[in-house]
Design an enzyme around this catalytic site. Sequence first.
Site, mmCIF file in Angstrom:
data_model
loop_
_atom_site.group_PDB
_atom_site.id
_atom_site.type_symbol
_atom_site.label_atom_id
_atom_site.label_comp_id
_atom_site.label_asym_id
_atom_site.label_seq_id
_atom_site.Cartn_x
_atom_site.Cartn_y
_atom_site.Cartn_z
ATOM 1 C CG HIS A 34 45.679 51.557 -33.760
ATOM 2 N ND1 HIS A 34 45.216 52.666 -34.438
ATOM 3 C CD2 HIS A 34 45.241 51.693 -32.474
ATOM 4 C CE1 HIS A 34 44.512 53.434 -33.600
ATOM 5 N NE2 HIS A 34 44.518 52.871 -32.407
ATOM 6 C CG HIS A 60 45.913 55.242 -27.780
ATOM 7 N ND1 HIS A 60 46.841 54.905 -28.734
ATOM 8 C CD2 HIS A 60 44.707 54.976 -28.347
ATOM 9 C CE1 HIS A 60 46.222 54.474 -29.823
ATOM 10 N NE2 HIS A 60 44.923 54.497 -29.610
ATOM 11 C CG ASP A 61 43.541 51.804 -28.078
ATOM 12 O OD1 ASP A 61 42.646 52.543 -27.626
ATOM 13 O OD2 ASP A 61 43.879 51.807 -29.277
ATOM 14 C CD GLU A 64 38.549 52.007 -25.139
ATOM 15 O OE1 GLU A 64 38.861 53.156 -24.779
ATOM 16 O OE2 GLU A 64 38.002 51.762 -26.228
ATOM 17 C CG ASP A 65 41.486 47.920 -27.000
ATOM 18 O OD1 ASP A 65 40.302 48.191 -26.732
ATOM 19 O OD2 ASP A 65 42.068 48.341 -28.015
ATOM 20 C CG ASP A 121 42.336 56.269 -31.751
ATOM 21 O OD1 ASP A 121 43.014 55.240 -31.916
ATOM 22 O OD2 ASP A 121 41.169 56.249 -31.314
HETATM 23 ZN ZN ZN Z 1 43.391 53.501 -30.705
#
Ligand code: ZN
Length: 184
Positions: A34, A60-61, A64-65, A121
């Site tokens: 991804h 980008h994640d 957050e992740d 995304d």
């Molecule tokens: Zn993403």
Amino acid sequence: MENLIRVIKAADAAARWHVHQRRKGADREPYIKHLLEDASLVTVATEGREPDLTVAALQHDAIEDQGISAEEITKEFGQKVVAVVMEVTDDKSLPKAERKRLQVENAGKKSREAKLIKLADKTSNLRAITNSPPPDWSVERRKQYVQWAKDVVANVRGLSPWLEQQFDDAAERAMQSVNVPIPM
Ligand code: ZN
């Protein structure tokens, strides 16, 4: 050459940070797919002229992740990259429905770089729903996701006709795949 090194280091960091993360789809694809897809889309959209954007797409994640700190990203990749990553990071202390609502509401206020990453995304996510939908998602839930993605993207249009076309194609295919009856 310096930019090439930055980009490949960012891909390497992303692979390490997300090493145990997988997509929700039935195929349980490694999450790096991804991140590379998002980065590839924004890089093609900008003809490879914006290495900071490519690096931010790869990360980008990460906050957050994976709970990677803003400091770590700043140290490795600089202030400009981390600013964009922060812009596309949801506040996880909020309930999921509220986060989704805020994505629609706030998408239009983001920087150009953040908007391009969002567009990529959602394109990547819709492709994933078509190719390998999460097994526990009902047809209704998949339809709702496609509509939500369209609502977010409606607020980030006007920057890259090519990338918008990728999204529109992905949305159309996602809806087609949802409408195919499940074999009995
Ligand atoms: Zn993403």
